[in-house]
Design an enzyme around this catalytic site. Structure first.
Site, PDB file in Angstrom:
ATOM      1  NE  ARG A   1      -2.335  -1.356   3.426  1.00 13.43           N
ATOM      2  CZ  ARG A   1      -2.784  -1.174   4.666  1.00 13.43           C
ATOM      3  NH1 ARG A   1      -3.944  -0.575   4.859  1.00 13.43           N
ATOM      4  NH2 ARG A   1      -2.095  -1.581   5.712  1.00 13.43           N
TER       5      ARG A   1
ATOM      6  CG  ASN B   1      -4.543  -4.296   3.309  1.00  7.81           C
ATOM      7  OD1 ASN B   1      -3.971  -4.250   2.226  1.00  7.81           O
ATOM      8  ND2 ASN B   1      -3.889  -4.291   4.460  1.00  7.81           N
TER       9      ASN B   1
END
Length: 777
Positions: free
Chosen positions: A19, A37
């Site tokens: 990320r 997520n």
């Protein structure tokens, strides 16, 4: 006009800094949006000019973090729709008409995880300490100087601390350690390499070491001093406790073996740097790459004679070496500056402890207060030139997802009795669990159940079917009775299917399955098999000749019994053989003296009367017999010892011609007459040939026979794909010889690489077979 895309990225993309990487990539290209997520994958909402979006998607693969593994990138393209929502149009949002995903009109952000979906979840394996963290660990000016739990998005614990998905700190065992302001600032700073590093910690807020009444750095120094003084110390590592001692000092090595009840099996050695590993073992380029990679496994390589205590390897040809893979290991190695034995803190084949050390007479325990959620033993890999095979799949490798050849309903494959693993499957994804050990006692069974329940919950797989071995006596087979729907899979078919599925082969394929013992579909023990196989079934085309095993399991422990089984009761052994003419079978085994082998007459009567002498067509037992006849091994102190000593003896004689051998057509099968080879082996020994040369000739014989069996099968069935499977192919000399000969003969040979070729890969093969049989296609 800008476009808005919804992008799903599947694979190992959590716990590897993915990320933060997406955030940096999007910002550099000028993409607006957000990333989160979702279950075990990552969802990106992105908006911008189409060329920029295309460059962004390409960059996800090309520039991914080193530990990330991208399996699929799914892009949903939509048309943008600007809406004010209380703000002017410039401050509105872009939405996908098809997906309902929103992207902010300015900037890019990491948002909270979606807790509603776990489909396609994938657990990231633990990662060895990265170079940046190592530099900080030994930098006196850094605030994490000598902190044994330093980590970042590129390294540190993952699978061993995850309690649930998605992978966020509050769903790991780090949730009990509240971040201090300094760590929180790093965690929330997109420019910091600890941005969203879930195990982030420092000495002010994170886990702490303990040795007796001491904590922190004092505890570590006290433990190091004890090891330097000759102590055997239990150390809590990443996936469980290890026993650690000086690898140069014979006295603590001997005591460690006594503590573990481990007589002859070699012990793994941790060293500070690759150059030290190279001084202890003959490392290839592939070995060095493995040692320094993010998995940091134990690498088996030919040992060099050097400073280590003789008790480390007990005369075995290979040594297992590995590098420090946690900050704690780096600190210990820096303090001691010598090779250390680092091995699991357990008795024999019982599971490695993760909470506390019980029943082991150690001199001290260096522990810490970060809970281990899941047990992961160290992975073990052996390279074959440009190839490598996994001997044990654990920390750093498991539980990364594998693919299946057919979509499966939710199922569990329970594996075999030895080197036990399980595989969970749903759709085309398969989760091969970590090494558990031999299913022999209640403690191992409890560890098996815990690991199965943990991974089943994390991946959201509730099995409705169970695949198991044909052998009714295996504890794993009994475990399968918990499920009403069961699929029995023959042992060697599972071996072969595991190799084929790993490499994505389309059937049909030939399977060469060489191992110790597995129950065949005819009720006899197999182990030297040639199969024509698909995922749903197989046909046996060839095998090794059968021989009785006097005393059953006793013949596995005592290779001389197996030698007598072949020479006094072998299935064939008559008629002409190619190469040397076989001499007469001797009355006594070599080295047994005038009185013969103790109990030899009794064993002869057992064979003659067929009392407790189950027959086996086993390659593993044939290697045992050859080792016994050459005087190389009287007792198998651990599984495969005789075969390993035979390989060791053969290593100095490359290019040796084969011994006598013969193929016979019998009951529709091609049968290799192993007795002819053993008789020739004895004649060569009587002629004064060096034992090493005879051992090399034996390996060359098995390799030549293997290729001939495949050639006979190919001529009849027009198949060129060959899968080599079974524990015997852990033998580097045999495997490289067979692979080279098959390639030269025009075959496409494959061997297990990510999936162990030994029984630890059986469960994955069972899952592949069960999926194919249950598939509606």
């Amino acid at each position: 006009m800008d476009a808005a895309w919804r992008i799903e990225v599947h694979g190992i993309v959590q716990g590897v800094g993915f990320r933060p990487f997406v955030h940096r990539l999007a910002t550099s290209i000028g993409i607006r949006g957000r990333v989160r997520n979702a279950g075990g994958h990552v969802v990106i909402s992105a908006a911008g000019p189409q060329p920029a979006l295309e460059a962004f998607v390409a960059g996800l693969r090309a520039q991914r973090p080193g530990a990330a593994r991208i399996r699929d990138v799914i892009v949903t393209r939509g048309t943008p729709d600007q809406r004010a929502s209380g703000a002017d149009a410039a401050g509105g949002e872009l939405t996908l008409e098809t997906g309902g995903e929103f992207a902010p009109a300015a900037g890019f952000e990491i948002v909270d995880s979606d807790l509603t979906s776990e489909a396609g979840s994938e657990i990231p394996p633990d990662l060895a300490t990265c170079a940046d963290c190592r530099r900080e660990l030994f930098d006196p000016a850094n605030r994490r100087y000598r902190y044994p739990f330093i980590n970042c998005t590129a390294c540190g614990p993952r699978a061993t601390i995850i309690e649930s998905l998605p992978y966020d700190r509050e769903r790991t065992s780090m949730r009990r350690f509240a971040m201090c302001p300094a760590c929180a600032a790093e965690y929330h700073d997109p420019a910091d390499r600890r941005f969203h590093a879930e195990p982030i910690a420092c000495a002010s807020c994170g886990p702490r070491l303990r040795w007796q009444a001491m904590t922190g750095d004092a505890a570590l120094r006290a433990a190091a001093d004890a090891i330097a003084a000759g102590a055997v110390v239990a150390v809590k590592g990443l996936g469980g406790f290890h026993l650690v001692c000086d690898a140069i000092n014979e006295e603590p090595v001997a005591r460690l073996r006594e503590i573990k009840a481990r007589d002859g099996k070699p012990l793994a050695v941790m060293v500070r740097a690759p150059v030290v590993a190279g001084a202890l073992a003959a490392l290839s380029d592939a070995d060095r790459a493995l040692l320094t990679g993010p998995a940091a496994p134990i690498v088996l390589a030919p040992r060099r004679h050097g400073v280590l205590s003789p008790g480390v390897c007990h005369g075995m040809p290979d040594i297992g070496v590995f590098l420090p893979y946690t900050p704690l290991h780096h600190l210990l190695m820096d303090a001691l500056r010598r090779p250390l034995v680092v091995t699991s803190a357990n008795h024999a084949d019982s599971p490695m402890p993760i909470d506390e050390v019980r029943g082991l007479a150690v001199d001290g325990v260096l522990t810490h207060d970060r809970p281990i959620v899941a047990r992961y033993d160290d992975s073990v890999i052996r390279s074959f030139g440009s190839r490598s095979i996994t001997i044990r799949r654990g920390r750093g490798l498991a539980p990364a997802l594998l693919r299946l050849p057919a979509a499966a309903p939710p199922l569990v494959a329970v594996g075999a009795q030895l080197k036990s693993t399980f595989t969970l499957a749903d759709g085309e994804r398969a989760v091969l669990g970590p090494h558990i050990g031999d299913l022999s006692d209640a403690e191992t069974l409890e560890a098996y159940d815990q690991a199965l329940a943990h991974l089943s919950r994390l991946h959201g797989i509730e099995p409705v079917h169970a695949a198991h071995d044909l052998h009714p006596g295996y504890l794993s087979t009994r475990l399968a009775r918990r499920w009403p729907s069961r699929i029995a899979v023959q042992h060697h078919h599972a071996h072969v299917a595991a190799v084929a599925a790993e490499h994505g082969l389309r059937p049909p394929f030939l399977g060469v399955a060489y191992d110790g013992l597995g129950l065949g579909d005819d009720g006899t023990f197999w182990g030297g098999e040639l199969l024509l196989a698909s995922y749903t079934g197989y046909r046996r085309l060839g095998r090794f000749s059968r021989a009785p095993m006097p005393g059953g399991e006793a013949a596995v422990r005592r290779p001389a019994r197996m030698a007598l089984g072949y020479l006094l009761g072998g299935e064939l052994g008559t008629g002409p053989a190619r190469g040397r003419l076989p001499g007469p079978a001797p009355g006594r085994l070599p080295g047994s003296g005038s009185g013969g082998l103790p109990g030899e007459e009794v064993i002869a009567r057992m064979i003659a009367r067929g009392v407790n002498c189950p027959a086996a067509s086993s390659a593993g037992r044939l290697f045992d017999a050859a080792a016994a006849l050459l005087g190389l091994c009287e007792v198998n102190g651990f599984e495969g010892e005789a075969a390993t000593r035979l390989e060791q003896a053969a290593g100095g004689f490359p290019g040796t011609e084969p011994l006598a051998w013969r193929l016979e057509r019998r009951d529709g099968l091609w049968v290799y007459d192993a007795v002819a080879t053993l008789r020739d082996l004895l004649e060569a020994k009587a002629d004064g040939e060096p034992v090493g040369r005879i051992a090399a000739a034996f390996h060359a014989t098995v390799a030549a026979v293997t290729v001939l069996l495949c050639e006979r099968a190919a001529a009849e069935h027009d198949v060129t794909q060959v899968c080599l499977a079974g524990g015997v192919f852990q033998n580097r000399l045999l495997a490289t010889g067979v692979l080279a000969r098959l390639s030269a003969a025009g075959f496409e040979p494959y061997i297990g690489e990510r999936v162990p070729v030994n029984d630890a890969g059986i469960s994955y093969g069972q899952a592949a077979v069960a999926a194919a049989r249950l598939s509606p296609a």
